[in-house]
Design a protein around this motif. Structure first.
Motif, PDB file in Angstrom:
ATOM      1  N   LEU A 312       9.723   1.761  -2.215  1.00 25.06           N
ATOM      2  CA  LEU A 312       9.153   2.313  -1.247  1.00 25.06           C
ATOM      3  C   LEU A 312       9.720   2.240   0.103  1.00 25.06           C
ATOM      4  N   PHE A 313      10.898   1.767   0.278  1.00 23.31           N
ATOM      5  CA  PHE A 313      11.747   1.594   1.368  1.00 23.31           C
ATOM      6  C   PHE A 313      12.001   2.968   2.059  1.00 23.31           C
ATOM      7  N   CYS A 314      11.502   3.097   3.221  1.00 23.09           N
ATOM      8  CA  CYS A 314      11.451   4.390   4.009  1.00 23.09           C
ATOM      9  C   CYS A 314      10.675   5.671   3.147  1.00 23.09           C
ATOM     10  N   VAL A 315       9.724   5.164   2.368  1.00 18.50           N
ATOM     11  CA  VAL A 315       8.983   6.249   1.553  1.00 18.50           C
ATOM     12  C   VAL A 315       7.589   5.985   2.207  1.00 18.50           C
ATOM     13  N   ALA A 316       7.087   4.653   2.205  1.00 16.93           N
ATOM     14  CA  ALA A 316       5.594   4.533   2.702  1.00 16.93           C
ATOM     15  C   ALA A 316       5.561   2.944   3.460  1.00 16.93           C
ATOM     16  N   ASP A 317       4.711   2.846   4.164  1.00 18.74           N
ATOM     17  CA  ASP A 317       4.432   1.446   4.630  1.00 18.74           C
ATOM     18  C   ASP A 317       3.535   0.807   3.519  1.00 18.74           C
ATOM     19  N   TRP A 318       3.657  -0.510   3.531  1.00 18.46           N
ATOM     20  CA  TRP A 318       2.868  -1.088   2.328  1.00 18.46           C
ATOM     21  C   TRP A 318       2.269  -2.401   3.003  1.00 18.46           C
ATOM     22  N   GLU A 319       1.074  -2.923   2.764  1.00 23.23           N
ATOM     23  CA  GLU A 319       0.490  -4.217   2.870  1.00 23.23           C
ATOM     24  C   GLU A 319      -0.308  -4.602   1.820  1.00 23.23           C
ATOM     25  N   ILE A 320      -0.550  -5.868   1.711  1.00 23.18           N
ATOM     26  CA  ILE A 320      -1.676  -6.408   0.646  1.00 23.18           C
ATOM     27  C   ILE A 320      -2.312  -7.259   1.305  1.00 23.18           C
ATOM     28  N   LEU A 321      -3.877  -6.942   1.120  1.00 20.28           N
ATOM     29  CA  LEU A 321      -4.913  -8.042   1.482  1.00 20.28           C
ATOM     30  C   LEU A 321      -5.297  -8.642   0.404  1.00 20.28           C
ATOM     31  N   ALA A 322      -5.119 -10.055   0.265  1.00 25.42           N
ATOM     32  CA  ALA A 322      -5.311 -10.766  -1.022  1.00 25.42           C
ATOM     33  C   ALA A 322      -5.920 -12.282  -1.060  1.00 25.42           C
ATOM     34  N   TYR A 333      -4.626 -13.998   2.630  1.00 26.22           N
ATOM     35  CA  TYR A 333      -3.574 -13.501   3.191  1.00 26.22           C
ATOM     36  C   TYR A 333      -3.378 -11.902   3.585  1.00 26.22           C
ATOM     37  N   ASN A 334      -2.727 -11.651   4.686  1.00 23.49           N
ATOM     38  CA  ASN A 334      -2.295 -10.221   4.820  1.00 23.49           C
ATOM     39  C   ASN A 334      -0.741 -10.441   4.575  1.00 23.49           C
ATOM     40  N   ILE A 335      -0.555  -9.608   3.475  1.00 22.90           N
ATOM     41  CA  ILE A 335       0.856  -9.845   3.300  1.00 22.90           C
ATOM     42  C   ILE A 335       1.636  -8.265   3.529  1.00 22.90           C
ATOM     43  N   THR A 336       2.517  -8.592   4.529  1.00 24.57           N
ATOM     44  CA  THR A 336       3.239  -7.242   4.954  1.00 24.57           C
ATOM     45  C   THR A 336       4.541  -6.998   4.324  1.00 24.57           C
ATOM     46  N   VAL A 368      -8.013  -8.163  -4.553  1.00 24.09           N
ATOM     47  CA  VAL A 368      -6.564  -7.594  -3.984  1.00 24.09           C
ATOM     48  C   VAL A 368      -6.488  -6.241  -3.480  1.00 24.09           C
ATOM     49  N   LYS A 369      -6.222  -6.078  -2.586  1.00 23.68           N
ATOM     50  CA  LYS A 369      -6.085  -4.647  -1.925  1.00 23.68           C
ATOM     51  C   LYS A 369      -4.664  -4.104  -1.595  1.00 23.68           C
TER      52      LYS A 369
END
Length: 378
Positions: A312-322, A333-336, A368-369
């Motif tokens: 996903l590098f340079c394809v889309a931003d990604w974060e996880i709320l879990a 946590y919010n995982i960037t 987990v989102k």
């Protein structure tokens, strides 16, 4: 009979002496020469001969391989892929109706200047390489052509394969080209749908392709629910993105959900449209993560997590709320995983990605989102 000088030289030439032993022999030989009654010029010559024999070989160490820093910049990737619709020098690879006669060599030569071997911007290296492989012939160290897109032969023929046809049919649109009596157009269309989510084919819209992927990959115990926002926005979504890498990442996320199906069978898919991007949310409700945030995999620098971040590098931003569960205690946590501060340091063939960033949350998430930002063409 050998004199003492010849004996010293022969001893030094054997190659069996250590550097320390050679120095010791040199010291002794110097004393022998000093005690010699031979003429001065001969003594000097002998000293030079011996010094030459024991002179250390100085090797020049190769310079340190330069570390190249690539920043996660999906907007640059969008702009790069958009050139196949915007640039007069590149759009002929995906759009018919080019000026005739069609000059194949000139078109390829111009494209190579615009898309050199090494990108001048931060971009996903796999995407860039595969775009070049579709346009130009590239040979690996075994003398074979590189396949397009990750060793998956989704594009069997490239523009190089129609070179002869284009040269022998300069008055015809290259979209009519054939290879071994097989039309080239289907492969152009495949390429177009690899670099863009389009709306001109109802069977290949974002709505259809996402639902089909999830349906094929999710276990039967889980029944995904698609929000009204997803249904409304996904049918009109039109963005430039490496759809192959995006689907690889999405497949991995679904695999993680399948692994954790015992925790919950509730899955919600949402899609929100903002002025600059679409936000895709994949929410595994009532699930949780049991690994520590100190785990190398959770940090995103090992295993499938690392691989997915690189896809996903340079394809889309990604974060996880879990929610994380340790025994009977839950912490959220919010995982960037990927944002503007994420970098890949490339040193030769080695690519090291920076770690995930963790921010503790005051409230529990309720599962987990995964949140993916897909940038629009502005």
């Amino acid at each position: 009979m050998k004199d003492k000088y010849e004996f010293i030289l022969e001893l030094l030439e054997t190659g069996k002496l250590t550097p320390a032993q050679k120095e010791r022999v040199m010291l002794l030989s110097t004393n022998v020469i000093k005690d010699s009654s031979q003429k001065e010029n001969e003594i000097i010559k002998r000293i030079e001969e011996i010094e030459e024999k024991i002179k250390p070989v100085i090797t020049t160490e190769p310079p340190d391989v330069k570390i190249i820093v690539h920043k996660h910049t999906p907007k640059e990737m969008v702009n790069f892929l958009h050139q196949f619709s915007k640039s007069d020098d590149l759009k002929w690879f995906t759009h018919n109706g080019c000026p005739l006669p069609f000059d194949y060599d000139s078109t390829i030569s111009t494209a190579k200047k615009l898309i050199p071997k090494y990108p001048k911007i931060s971009i996903n290296y796999l995407t860039y390489s595969n775009v070049r492989r579709f346009l130009f012939e590239e040979i690996n160290d075994k003398g074979k052509r590189y396949p397009c897109w990750d060793n998956i032969k989704i594009i069997q023929y490239t523009w190089f394969d129609v070179k002869d046809w284009c040269k022998s049919h300069p008055q015809e649109d290259p979209f009519n080209a054939e290879i071994n009596n097989e039309p080239f157009l289907p492969y152009i269309n495949i390429f177009k749908n690899v670099i863009e989510f389009r709306t001109d084919n109802k069977d290949l819209t974002f709505f259809k392709r996402i639902k089909q992927l999830i349906s094929n990959k999710i276990v039967t115990d889980i029944n995904p629910i698609y929000t009204d926002n997803f249904k409304a926005n996904s049918k009109s979504l039109n963005i430039y993105i490496d759809t192959n890498l995006f689907f690889k990442a999405l497949t991995q996320i679904i695999d993680w959900i399948n692994i954790n199906k015992a925790k919950s069978n509730e899955l919600e898919i949402d899609l929100v449209s903002n002025p600059q991007y679409y936000k895709l949310e994949i929410f595994h409700k009532k699930s949780y993560i049991t690994s520590s945030i100190d785990n190398q995999k959770i940090k995103g620098i090992q295993g499938d997590f690392e691989k997915t971040r690189k896809n996903l590098f340079c394809v889309a931003d990604w974060e996880i709320l879990a929610d994380f569960q340790y025994g009977n205690k839950k912490v959220s946590y919010n995982i960037t995983c990927l944002d503007i501060n994420t970098c890949i340091n490339r040193k030769g063939s080695e690519q090291k990605i920076s770690e995930n960033v963790f921010s503790k949350l005051e409230k529990q998430i309720g599962g987990v989102k995964h949140i993916l930002k897909l940038y629009k063409t502005i």
